[in-house]
Motif scaffolding. Sequence first.
Motif, short mmCIF file in Angstrom:
data_model
loop_
_atom_site.label_atom_id
_atom_site.label_comp_id
_atom_site.label_asym_id
_atom_site.label_seq_id
_atom_site.Cartn_x
_atom_site.Cartn_y
_atom_site.Cartn_z
N UNK A 15 0.94 -1.00 0.04
CA UNK A 15 -0.09 -0.17 -0.02
C UNK A 15 0.78 1.18 0.11
N UNK A 16 1.88 1.22 0.68
CA UNK A 16 2.76 2.41 0.77
C UNK A 16 3.56 2.72 -0.67
N UNK A 27 -3.77 2.17 -5.40
CA UNK A 27 -3.91 2.57 -3.95
C UNK A 27 -4.97 1.90 -3.51
N UNK A 28 -6.13 2.30 -3.96
CA UNK A 28 -7.57 1.67 -3.36
C UNK A 28 -7.27 0.24 -3.70
N UNK A 29 -6.89 -0.51 -4.34
CA UNK A 29 -6.97 -1.73 -4.45
C UNK A 29 -6.10 -2.46 -3.30
N UNK A 30 -4.90 -1.62 -3.16
CA UNK A 30 -4.35 -2.17 -2.18
C UNK A 30 -4.63 -2.05 -0.70
N UNK A 31 -5.45 -0.88 -0.22
CA UNK A 31 -6.35 -0.67 0.69
C UNK A 31 -7.23 -1.84 1.01
N UNK A 32 -7.85 -2.00 -0.26
CA UNK A 32 -8.91 -3.18 -0.22
C UNK A 32 -8.39 -4.56 0.26
N UNK A 33 -7.16 -4.83 -0.38
CA UNK A 33 -6.47 -5.97 -0.04
C UNK A 33 -6.37 -6.19 1.44
N UNK A 34 -5.78 -5.10 2.12
CA UNK A 34 -5.82 -4.98 3.55
C UNK A 34 -6.89 -5.27 4.37
N UNK A 35 -8.00 -4.53 4.05
CA UNK A 35 -9.35 -4.64 4.73
C UNK A 35 -9.76 -6.10 4.48
N UNK A 36 -9.85 -6.70 3.26
CA UNK A 36 -10.30 -7.94 2.97
C UNK A 36 -9.38 -9.06 3.88
N UNK A 37 -8.25 -8.83 3.88
CA UNK A 37 -7.19 -9.68 4.60
C UNK A 37 -7.55 -9.54 6.26
N UNK A 38 -7.84 -8.47 6.61
CA UNK A 38 -8.18 -8.26 8.19
C UNK A 38 -9.47 -9.10 8.34
N UNK A 39 -10.46 -8.78 7.37
CA UNK A 39 -11.67 -9.74 7.75
C UNK A 39 -11.57 -11.12 7.65
N UNK A 40 -10.69 -11.42 6.83
CA UNK A 40 -10.33 -13.00 6.82
C UNK A 40 -9.76 -13.48 7.95
N UNK A 41 -9.16 -12.71 8.76
CA UNK A 41 -8.27 -13.36 9.96
C UNK A 41 -9.04 -12.47 11.19
N UNK A 42 -10.04 -12.55 11.53
CA UNK A 42 -10.59 -12.13 12.70
C UNK A 42 -10.05 -12.49 14.08
#
Length: 120
Positions: A15-16, A27-42
Amino acid sequence: MNEVIKQFDILCDVAAAAFGEELEISYETSLLNILEFVKRNPEYKEDFIERFKLILMSGGSPFEVVAFCMRELQWYEIKEFVISKMNPSEDPRSEALRSTLTAYDEFWPDADLYRYYGAD
């Protein structure tokens, strides 16, 4: 450090780099990748909270990562942390913290910057 947190750190590095337009990924795709990753690993929420705090306090990390993720996640721990750290006379990142805090509002002024939140 476990593999999930290592992967989170890698996604944040991507993302950086995307923010600096050093990669072909948006940049948005990289942010979305982080969000989805966090949601997959609660089960790693506490670790992610600590990582998000580090991002907010680091001078070199794009704080939008936290605002983008908190828009959907709405974790009170990050909101409380942001509020506790906001002191414009002491912290040069206070404006970034204030911007992150707006992600918790019903209307997020930065939503129009991202297609993902555009239909919000």
